[in-house]
Structure formats: structure tokens, C-alpha cells
Design an enzyme around this catalytic site. Sequence first.
Site, PDB file in Angstrom:
ATOM      1  N   ASP A 107       0.866  -1.177   0.000  1.00 57.06           N
ATOM      2  CA  ASP A 107       0.000   0.000   0.000  1.00 57.06           C
ATOM      3  C   ASP A 107       0.903   1.227   0.000  1.00 57.06           C
ATOM      4  OD1 ASP A 107      -2.208   1.736   0.565  1.00 57.06           O
ATOM      5  OD2 ASP A 107      -3.193   0.082   1.615  1.00 57.06           O
ATOM      6  N   ASP A 209      -2.984   4.846  -2.282  1.00 60.76           N
ATOM      7  CA  ASP A 209      -4.025   5.353  -1.382  1.00 60.76           C
ATOM      8  C   ASP A 209      -4.498   6.760  -1.756  1.00 60.76           C
ATOM      9  OD1 ASP A 209      -5.260   5.039   1.416  1.00 60.76           O
ATOM     10  OD2 ASP A 209      -4.197   6.948   1.636  1.00 60.76           O
ATOM     11  N   GLU A 272      -6.669   3.686  -5.455  1.00 56.66           N
ATOM     12  CA  GLU A 272      -7.909   3.862  -4.684  1.00 56.66           C
ATOM     13  C   GLU A 272      -8.615   5.078  -5.269  1.00 56.66           C
ATOM     14  OE1 GLU A 272      -9.782   4.557  -0.277  1.00 56.66           O
ATOM     15  OE2 GLU A 272      -7.969   5.609  -0.879  1.00 56.66           O
ATOM     16  N   HIS A 334     -11.302  -2.301   4.165  1.00 54.90           N
ATOM     17  CA  HIS A 334     -11.153  -1.893   5.562  1.00 54.90           C
ATOM     18  C   HIS A 334     -11.844  -0.573   5.882  1.00 54.90           C
ATOM     19  CE1 HIS A 334      -8.273   0.260   3.212  1.00 54.90           C
ATOM     20  NE2 HIS A 334      -7.959   1.020   4.234  1.00 54.90           N
ATOM     21  N   ASP A 335     -12.483   0.034   4.881  1.00 59.98           N
ATOM     22  CA  ASP A 335     -13.128   1.333   5.091  1.00 59.98           C
ATOM     23  C   ASP A 335     -14.646   1.259   5.045  1.00 59.98           C
ATOM     24  OD1 ASP A 335     -10.678   2.707   5.225  1.00 59.98           O
ATOM     25  OD2 ASP A 335     -10.594   2.968   3.055  1.00 59.98           O
TER      26      ASP A 335
HETATM   27  C1  GLC Z   1      -7.715   5.704   2.330  1.00 54.31           C
HETATM   28  C2  GLC Z   1      -7.587   4.474   3.195  1.00 54.31           C
HETATM   29  C3  GLC Z   1      -8.135   4.788   4.550  1.00 54.31           C
HETATM   30  C4  GLC Z   1      -7.316   5.907   5.151  1.00 54.31           C
HETATM   31  C5  GLC Z   1      -7.306   7.127   4.236  1.00 54.31           C
HETATM   32  C6  GLC Z   1      -6.248   8.095   4.627  1.00 54.31           C
HETATM   33  O1  GLC Z   1      -9.034   6.026   2.075  1.00 54.31           O
HETATM   34  O2  GLC Z   1      -8.206   3.384   2.593  1.00 54.31           O
HETATM   35  O3  GLC Z   1      -8.120   3.671   5.391  1.00 54.31           O
HETATM   36  O4  GLC Z   1      -7.837   6.245   6.397  1.00 54.31           O
HETATM   37  O5  GLC Z   1      -7.035   6.776   2.902  1.00 54.31           O
HETATM   38  O6  GLC Z   1      -4.981   7.577   4.322  1.00 54.31           O
END
Ligand code: GLC
Length: 537
Positions: A107, A209, A272, A334-335
Site C-alpha cells: 500500500d 491510497d 484507490e 477496511h473502510d
Molecule cells: C484511504 C484508506 C483509509 C485511510 C485514508 C487516509 O481512504 O483506505 O483507510 O484512512 O485513505 O490515508
Amino acid sequence: MKTYHPDGTQNPTWWQTAVFYQIYPRSFQDSTGDGIGDLQGIINRLDYLVDLGINAVWISPIFPSPMADFGYDVSDYCDIHPMFGDLATFDRLLAEAHARSLKIILDFVPNHSSNQHPWFLESRSSRDNAKRDWYIWRDAKPDGSPPNNWISMFGGSAWTWDEKTQQYYLHSFLPEQPDLNWRNPDVVDAMHNALRFWLKRGVDGFRVDAILCLIKHEDFLDNPPVAPGSFWEAWGHQFEPRYTVNQPEMFEHVRLMRRVFDEFEERVHIGETSTEDVAGLIPYYGRPLDGYDIPFNFKLLHADWHAPTMRQIIEDYYDILPAGGWPNFVFGNHDIHRFATRYGYENHRSVAMLLLTLWGIPTLYYGDELGMEDVFIPVEQRVDPWGINMPEGDFGRDPERTPMQWDASPHAGFTSGEPWLPVADDYQQRNVASQLADEQSTLNFYKTLIQLRRSRPALHNGAFTFVDGLGDDLLAYLRAADGQRLLVCLNFSDQARPVDLSHLTSSAETLLSTHFTAHSGTTFTLQPHESVLLQLK
Ligand code: GLC
């Protein structure tokens, strides 16, 4: 009936036919007894992943971090957090995974570092420090208030005042996650070198990310109020992030990062990409395909469990894919709350059926293969800053991050210590060991489905055709390759539904049913919430 033909079917790249599996490392397997998962724990469970049948593992951040956002606040991009292990353990993980033909994806968190990263410590040390411009600093308004109305994704102003140097710094997420200034070429170089550090070590790719935030409008204009009922309002925002997300210059950075990946062989570039609609994903593929291999598609994940809605999203996406671009689908991470909870437990196998039989790369989230549901976390045990900062919404992410349920021993075999988040109450019944022993468990359902997907070209890169006219509660499609025709039919309703396939085939054989029912003939009845995968004559 409209048919879509995947391009490049003759010679797909490894990631085009792969099943990806996300590990949230804090919650997968602890090997030290500190209650937090680690790399040795993952190594110990690699054979499980092989047995499950997946091809690639994406591990959420494992780098040094004060853990304000559980690893998404990185304080060193080129090392491993001691809680997870060290570089030697990571190299072992890579070697052990590769020896089992598993790919390892890391990641990359480019938008922000931790406020404890040495770069930020330098940057905030004085206004004329060489790294001042590595982050985004602005003067207060004359009344002392923040430079504009930008808000953090996790609630509150996106600006935090620095007493010592008398300026505000910008953070799209927590104050502990200051945004890096990607308009500074030194930042770009340093971050590209961090990617190279891992790619040289042999990692097979990165999930990048929060890319949407990478570049902010250079005039720092106020964002307009959100429109009622809009996408951003649903995320609890008062302002539409017009000047803070998806800025045109950001796409140039996606391309530049892609070039770093291209310095190496066969690495996968995943983004993402949170967009309002599927059309928003297209620019991320790049023109011609010089952006993300896999711009994560979260559209089904945010949709209701409703056949016509799902079909519309899938069709809209297939219709506008750029030539040679591969679709992908995500139902959990995970979100977001687990789909077994979002869509109702009775639908969780159908979700897997859909995800693993669509034309498009599937990404699974650890534990979904057991039918894991959200775990209720009492207020005093909640740790996710998003949920804590915005208590008025249902944004807390702890419920979907609880420990993997391995067996019926204390703490589900996850740890010998106290787990960092509570283990689900039902772990003694719902766990890997008990499900392996039950032929009709969700885990065995996934294993069969993944095996079918891997072994039948029709499923991973065959032509895709929606079947019309079966009624609003059913979603059906054909997958065809090498003279084989498979049909998937999902019953979204809580009623039994008759299915008549006589216009399509003279006979059908059940390869897999969510209910482990064997249907035969061309007319049969699907049970409530039942989905089937059939081989047609
Ligand atoms: C992304 C991640 C999330 C994180 C955010 C800030 O959305 O998936 O878990 O809190 O970025 O890095």
C-alpha cells in the site's frame, strides 16, 4: 442481448486473471502475542491463502507509523514497523509467497505522511527550512481563521495552526497526516524513490491510497456547499470538494507514477479511486492505458442489493471502458461495513457469486470468505479516528477490522494475547477450522467458486452477455469461451423464483449453488436468495 468481449483474451497478463485478497495486517494473524497481527503471522498463513485459491495479496500499510490512522500515517516509507517485523521478515514473506506463486502488493500512501515523519519535523521547524515547501503551509486570514473553508475527510477543518512558525498546514485527513506538496519536484522524486525501493525488492505492485486528494487547486479557492442528496453529502461533508479532489494535474501524477512501475517487469498499478460514478473511473485508466491497471471500482459496493441497480452499474461501466482496459469490482475493504451486514447475511454468498463470475478483476477482503459480519464495538473500545471524530454518522471502521477467525480456541486463534479489537462473539462456530470441516460452509463455497473461476477461461476472460427477460428480481448473464457457455443467475428476492432457460439451452448442469442445490433441466426454481452457476450445453 448485448455481449462484451474482453480484449487480449489470448494472452492475459497475470493480474487480469488474478483473484486479489486484501489483508488488514493488524487483524490477520499475530505471532508474538502482542494482540496485533504481523508479517510472521501472514507467513504462517500463506498455505491457507494457497488453499483458498487466491493469486495476489494486498497488504494495508506495514511501514513505521505512530498509528494515528492505523498505518495510513507513514513516518518512514522505506522500512517496516517493528510491530509487524523488519525488512528481513518482509523479504522472507516475499520469498515464501513467491515460492507459492502468490504475488505481494503493498500500500503506497502518497497524499500525506505522518506528522512524525522526519520530513515534516524539518518542515515545521522553521519557515526557511529547506523542507518547508514539502508540505502545504498558508497564512491565517486577518482574523486568524484558516486560509479557506476546506474540510478534512475525517471531519473538522483541513487546516491546523502551527504555533511555532505561525502558519496553518493542510491535512486532507487527520492533523497527524499532513499533506505532502506534490507541486514540489523534490517531493515527487523522493516518493518515486520510495516506490523503487520496494519494487526493486520484488514487490509485485502497489495499491495507491487516496489518490483523489493528491493535488489541490493552486488558488486555494473556497469549496461550494454540498448539494442536498449528493454523493459528498452522504459522506458527511458540508462542502463539495471541488477544489480539493480530482484536480486535472493529479492525473499527470498517476501517469508519472505509472512510469516508475514500468521500469520493472509485470508490476500491477492499482489506485484507490473514489468517484461519484463509473464514468469518473475512465480518466484513471489513462490515454492510452498509461494510468492505473486497476482503478478500484467501488460503485457496486455503494449500491443497494437490487438486481436492476447492479445491472445498470455493470452495464454502464462495460459500455465506457477504454479499449484494452480491464474492469474490476470491489465489495468490501477496511473502510466499509462488511457486505454480510450491509446486504443481509442471507445474501453474502450471492455477493461472492457475483464478484467472482463477473467480467472484471475481483478483490476480496479477509474474512469475507467465512461470511464474517460487522462486530459491534462498545464505545469505550472504539479506536478508529473517523468514527470518533464524526459520531453523528456511521463512519467508524472498527466493526469491519476485527480479528480473523481461525479456530475455536481463545481469541479465535488470532493471538495468544489481548486482541487490539474484540473478536466476534460467534467465532467458536464461525471460523476457518470449522468451515473447512463442513462441506457446505461459506469457506468451501468460496474455494469451489475460486477454483471454478481459475480453471474456466469463460469465467475469467470469456465474453459476457446479460440475459434479459427473467424478471426484476433476477440478475443473469452468460460467460463464454473456448466453446464453453456458463450461466450465472442470482435471485435477489426473499421469495422463490422460477427460472426458464429453454430459450437458451437444451440442458443445464449445476456447477455450484449458494445453497448447494443441484438443479437440472432448463426450468427450475431458485430458492429465496439463491444464486447458481450452470454449465449450458
Ligand atoms: C484511504 C484508506 C483509509 C485511510 C485514508 C487516509 O481512504 O483506505 O483507510 O484512512 O485513505 O490515508
